[in-house]
Design a protein around this motif. Structure first.
Motif, PDB file in Angstrom:
ATOM      1  N   GLU A   1      -7.137  19.620   0.949  1.00  0.00           N
ATOM      2  CA  GLU A   1      -7.212  18.814  -0.269  1.00  0.00           C
ATOM      3  C   GLU A   1      -6.482  17.486  -0.164  1.00  0.00           C
ATOM      4  OE1 GLU A   1      -6.052  21.992  -0.270  1.00  0.00           O
ATOM      5  OE2 GLU A   1      -7.681  23.090  -1.211  1.00  0.00           O
ATOM      6  N   THR A   2      -5.380  17.455   0.546  1.00  0.00           N
ATOM      7  CA  THR A   2      -4.593  16.223   0.612  1.00  0.00           C
ATOM      8  C   THR A   2      -4.893  15.386   1.861  1.00  0.00           C
ATOM      9  OG1 THR A   2      -2.746  17.353   1.689  1.00  0.00           O
ATOM     10  CG2 THR A   2      -2.704  17.222  -0.722  1.00  0.00           C
ATOM     11  N   ASN A   3      -5.744  15.895   2.746  1.00  0.00           N
ATOM     12  CA  ASN A   3      -6.024  15.165   3.986  1.00  0.00           C
ATOM     13  C   ASN A   3      -6.539  13.753   3.756  1.00  0.00           C
ATOM     14  OD1 ASN A   3      -5.198  17.250   5.606  1.00  0.00           O
ATOM     15  ND2 ASN A   3      -7.179  17.578   6.573  1.00  0.00           N
ATOM     16  N   GLY A   4      -7.432  13.565   2.791  1.00  0.00           N
ATOM     17  CA  GLY A   4      -8.001  12.246   2.560  1.00  0.00           C
ATOM     18  C   GLY A   4      -6.936  11.217   2.230  1.00  0.00           C
ATOM     19  N   ALA A   5      -6.077  11.544   1.286  1.00  0.00           N
ATOM     20  CA  ALA A   5      -5.010  10.616   0.895  1.00  0.00           C
ATOM     21  C   ALA A   5      -4.021  10.409   2.035  1.00  0.00           C
ATOM     22  CB  ALA A   5      -4.294  11.132  -0.346  1.00  0.00           C
ATOM     23  N   GLU A   6      -3.640  11.503   2.699  1.00  0.00           N
ATOM     24  CA  GLU A   6      -2.677  11.393   3.802  1.00  0.00           C
ATOM     25  C   GLU A   6      -3.230  10.550   4.940  1.00  0.00           C
ATOM     26  OE1 GLU A   6      -1.840  15.434   4.800  1.00  0.00           O
ATOM     27  OE2 GLU A   6      -0.494  15.711   3.075  1.00  0.00           O
ATOM     28  N   ARG A   7      -4.484  10.793   5.311  1.00  0.00           N
ATOM     29  CA  ARG A   7      -5.083  10.034   6.412  1.00  0.00           C
ATOM     30  C   ARG A   7      -5.241   8.563   6.042  1.00  0.00           C
ATOM     31  NH1 ARG A   7      -5.455   9.540  10.445  1.00  0.00           N
ATOM     32  NH2 ARG A   7      -7.603   9.559  11.098  1.00  0.00           N
ATOM     33  N   ARG A   8      -5.609   8.280   4.810  1.00  0.00           N
ATOM     34  CA  ARG A   8      -5.747   6.887   4.365  1.00  0.00           C
ATOM     35  C   ARG A   8      -4.396   6.182   4.464  1.00  0.00           C
ATOM     36  NH1 ARG A   8      -5.045   4.119  -0.420  1.00  0.00           N
ATOM     37  NH2 ARG A   8      -6.393   2.315  -0.659  1.00  0.00           N
ATOM     38  N   ILE A   9      -3.351   6.826   3.993  1.00  0.00           N
ATOM     39  CA  ILE A   9      -2.005   6.242   4.064  1.00  0.00           C
ATOM     40  C   ILE A   9      -1.598   6.017   5.515  1.00  0.00           C
ATOM     41  CG2 ILE A   9       0.447   6.735   3.639  1.00  0.00           C
ATOM     42  CD1 ILE A   9      -0.520   8.104   0.997  1.00  0.00           C
ATOM     43  N   GLU A  10      -1.871   6.989   6.393  1.00  0.00           N
ATOM     44  CA  GLU A  10      -1.544   6.839   7.818  1.00  0.00           C
ATOM     45  C   GLU A  10      -2.223   5.615   8.410  1.00  0.00           C
ATOM     46  OE1 GLU A  10      -2.750  10.429   9.781  1.00  0.00           O
ATOM     47  OE2 GLU A  10      -1.280  11.651   8.711  1.00  0.00           O
ATOM     48  N   GLU A  11      -3.506   5.444   8.133  1.00  0.00           N
ATOM     49  CA  GLU A  11      -4.256   4.329   8.719  1.00  0.00           C
ATOM     50  C   GLU A  11      -3.851   2.995   8.118  1.00  0.00           C
ATOM     51  OE1 GLU A  11      -5.718   4.633  11.456  1.00  0.00           O
ATOM     52  OE2 GLU A  11      -5.698   6.817  11.438  1.00  0.00           O
ATOM     53  N   LEU A  12      -3.561   2.953   6.835  1.00  0.00           N
ATOM     54  CA  LEU A  12      -3.089   1.706   6.224  1.00  0.00           C
ATOM     55  C   LEU A  12      -1.701   1.346   6.750  1.00  0.00           C
ATOM     56  CD1 LEU A  12      -4.330   2.169   2.553  1.00  0.00           C
ATOM     57  CD2 LEU A  12      -5.278   0.642   4.299  1.00  0.00           C
ATOM     58  N   ASP A  13      -0.839   2.346   6.937  1.00  0.00           N
ATOM     59  CA  ASP A  13       0.480   2.097   7.533  1.00  0.00           C
ATOM     60  C   ASP A  13       0.343   1.575   8.955  1.00  0.00           C
ATOM     61  OD1 ASP A  13       1.852   2.851   5.268  1.00  0.00           O
ATOM     62  OD2 ASP A  13       2.404   4.847   6.025  1.00  0.00           O
ATOM     63  N   ARG A  14      -0.564   2.165   9.725  1.00  0.00           N
ATOM     64  CA  ARG A  14      -0.793   1.726  11.106  1.00  0.00           C
ATOM     65  C   ARG A  14      -1.245   0.268  11.123  1.00  0.00           C
ATOM     66  NH1 ARG A  14      -5.098   1.452  14.538  1.00  0.00           N
ATOM     67  NH2 ARG A  14      -6.490   2.365  12.997  1.00  0.00           N
ATOM     68  N   ALA A  15      -2.128  -0.100  10.212  1.00  0.00           N
ATOM     69  CA  ALA A  15      -2.603  -1.486  10.133  1.00  0.00           C
ATOM     70  C   ALA A  15      -1.465  -2.434   9.767  1.00  0.00           C
ATOM     71  CB  ALA A  15      -3.747  -1.598   9.134  1.00  0.00           C
ATOM     72  N   GLN A  16      -0.603  -2.019   8.862  1.00  0.00           N
ATOM     73  CA  GLN A  16       0.521  -2.854   8.451  1.00  0.00           C
ATOM     74  C   GLN A  16       1.496  -3.077   9.605  1.00  0.00           C
ATOM     75  OE1 GLN A  16       1.230  -4.458   5.372  1.00  0.00           O
ATOM     76  NE2 GLN A  16      -0.947  -4.051   5.160  1.00  0.00           N
ATOM     77  N   ARG A  17       1.652  -2.078  10.473  1.00  0.00           N
ATOM     78  CA  ARG A  17       2.582  -2.192  11.598  1.00  0.00           C
ATOM     79  C   ARG A  17       1.990  -2.937  12.790  1.00  0.00           C
ATOM     80  NH1 ARG A  17       2.988   3.262  10.515  1.00  0.00           N
ATOM     81  NH2 ARG A  17       2.002   3.713  12.513  1.00  0.00           N
ATOM     82  N   SER A  18       0.688  -3.124  12.812  1.00  0.00           N
ATOM     83  CA  SER A  18       0.058  -3.775  13.973  1.00  0.00           C
ATOM     84  C   SER A  18       0.407  -5.269  13.996  1.00  0.00           C
ATOM     85  CB  SER A  18      -1.460  -3.582  13.945  1.00  0.00           C
ATOM     86  OG  SER A  18      -2.026  -4.311  12.888  1.00  0.00           O
ATOM     87  N   ASN A  19       0.454  -5.813  15.197  1.00  0.00           N
ATOM     88  CA  ASN A  19       0.750  -7.242  15.340  1.00  0.00           C
ATOM     89  C   ASN A  19      -0.367  -8.109  14.790  1.00  0.00           C
ATOM     90  OD1 ASN A  19       3.252  -6.819  16.523  1.00  0.00           O
ATOM     91  ND2 ASN A  19       2.378  -6.695  18.574  1.00  0.00           N
ATOM     92  N   GLU A  20      -1.580  -7.611  14.886  1.00  0.00           N
ATOM     93  CA  GLU A  20      -2.736  -8.335  14.370  1.00  0.00           C
ATOM     94  C   GLU A  20      -3.473  -7.426  13.394  1.00  0.00           C
ATOM     95  OE1 GLU A  20      -5.260  -9.833  17.430  1.00  0.00           O
ATOM     96  OE2 GLU A  20      -3.585 -10.478  18.655  1.00  0.00           O
ATOM     97  N   GLY A  21      -4.146  -8.008  12.437  1.00  0.00           N
ATOM     98  CA  GLY A  21      -4.959  -7.219  11.526  1.00  0.00           C
ATOM     99  C   GLY A  21      -6.114  -6.567  12.265  1.00  0.00           C
ATOM    100  N   ILE A  22      -6.666  -5.539  11.672  1.00  0.00           N
ATOM    101  CA  ILE A  22      -7.786  -4.811  12.264  1.00  0.00           C
ATOM    102  C   ILE A  22      -9.034  -5.217  11.494  1.00  0.00           C
ATOM    103  CG2 ILE A  22      -8.688  -2.518  12.825  1.00  0.00           C
ATOM    104  CD1 ILE A  22      -5.691  -1.574  12.682  1.00  0.00           C
ATOM    105  N   PHE A  23      -9.737  -6.191  12.032  1.00  0.00           N
ATOM    106  CA  PHE A  23     -10.885  -6.795  11.356  1.00  0.00           C
ATOM    107  C   PHE A  23     -12.090  -6.838  12.283  1.00  0.00           C
ATOM    108  CE2 PHE A  23      -7.116  -8.864   9.443  1.00  0.00           C
ATOM    109  CZ  PHE A  23      -7.260  -8.436   8.140  1.00  0.00           C
ATOM    110  N   THR A  24     -12.762  -5.710  12.473  1.00  0.00           N
ATOM    111  CA  THR A  24     -13.981  -5.688  13.275  1.00  0.00           C
ATOM    112  C   THR A  24     -15.053  -6.467  12.519  1.00  0.00           C
ATOM    113  OG1 THR A  24     -13.410  -3.520  14.140  1.00  0.00           O
ATOM    114  CG2 THR A  24     -15.710  -4.206  14.365  1.00  0.00           C
ATOM    115  N   PRO A  25     -15.665  -7.470  13.144  1.00  0.00           N
ATOM    116  CA  PRO A  25     -16.717  -8.227  12.456  1.00  0.00           C
ATOM    117  C   PRO A  25     -17.877  -7.309  12.054  1.00  0.00           C
ATOM    118  CG  PRO A  25     -16.018  -9.356  14.448  1.00  0.00           C
ATOM    119  CD  PRO A  25     -15.389  -7.998  14.477  1.00  0.00           C
TER     120      PRO A  25
END
Length: 108
Positions: free
Chosen positions: A67-91
């Motif tokens: 039940e909580t996987n969706g929210a947890e995974r979304r937070i994990e991926e948004l956190d990963r993007a925030q920590r990356s040196n560059e944004g993750i913007f696939t055209p």
């Protein structure tokens, strides 16, 4: 936010509509959906409208103990993007080509 949708077969579904701002999140909606689909706790997002600015997370894609996987995974991926040196913007055209390739190369 959550949305209740009525589908063509008159089925009502509750889904989470993820419409975070990609510039602030440092990742596109389709990149979040693709990242959530991978890994040891995958969550399938309905990303066919991602180019319109949102992705739906559908509880029907989760098993009973997830039940909580969706929210947890979304937070994990948004956190990963925030920590990356560059944004993750696939055209978008690159995304479409990757989707087409995945369909054409799918095992029969």
């Amino acid at each position: 936010h959550a949305a209740q949708l009525t589908e063509a077969a008159n089925n009502q579904r509750h889904r989470l509509k993820d419409a975070a701002d990609p510039e602030t999140a440092r990742i596109t909606h389709w990149d979040v959906a693709a990242a959530m689909d991978r890994g040891d706790r995958p969550v399938i997002g309905r990303d066919h409208e991602a180019e319109d600015g949102y992705v739906y997370l559908d509880p029907c894609n989760l098993h009973a103990d997830q039940e909580t996987n969706g929210a947890e995974r979304r937070i994990e991926e948004l956190d990963r993007a925030q920590r990356s040196n560059e944004g993750i913007f696939t055209p978008l055209p690159e995304r479409w080509l990757a989707q087409e390739s995945a369909i054409l190369n799918r095992p029969a």
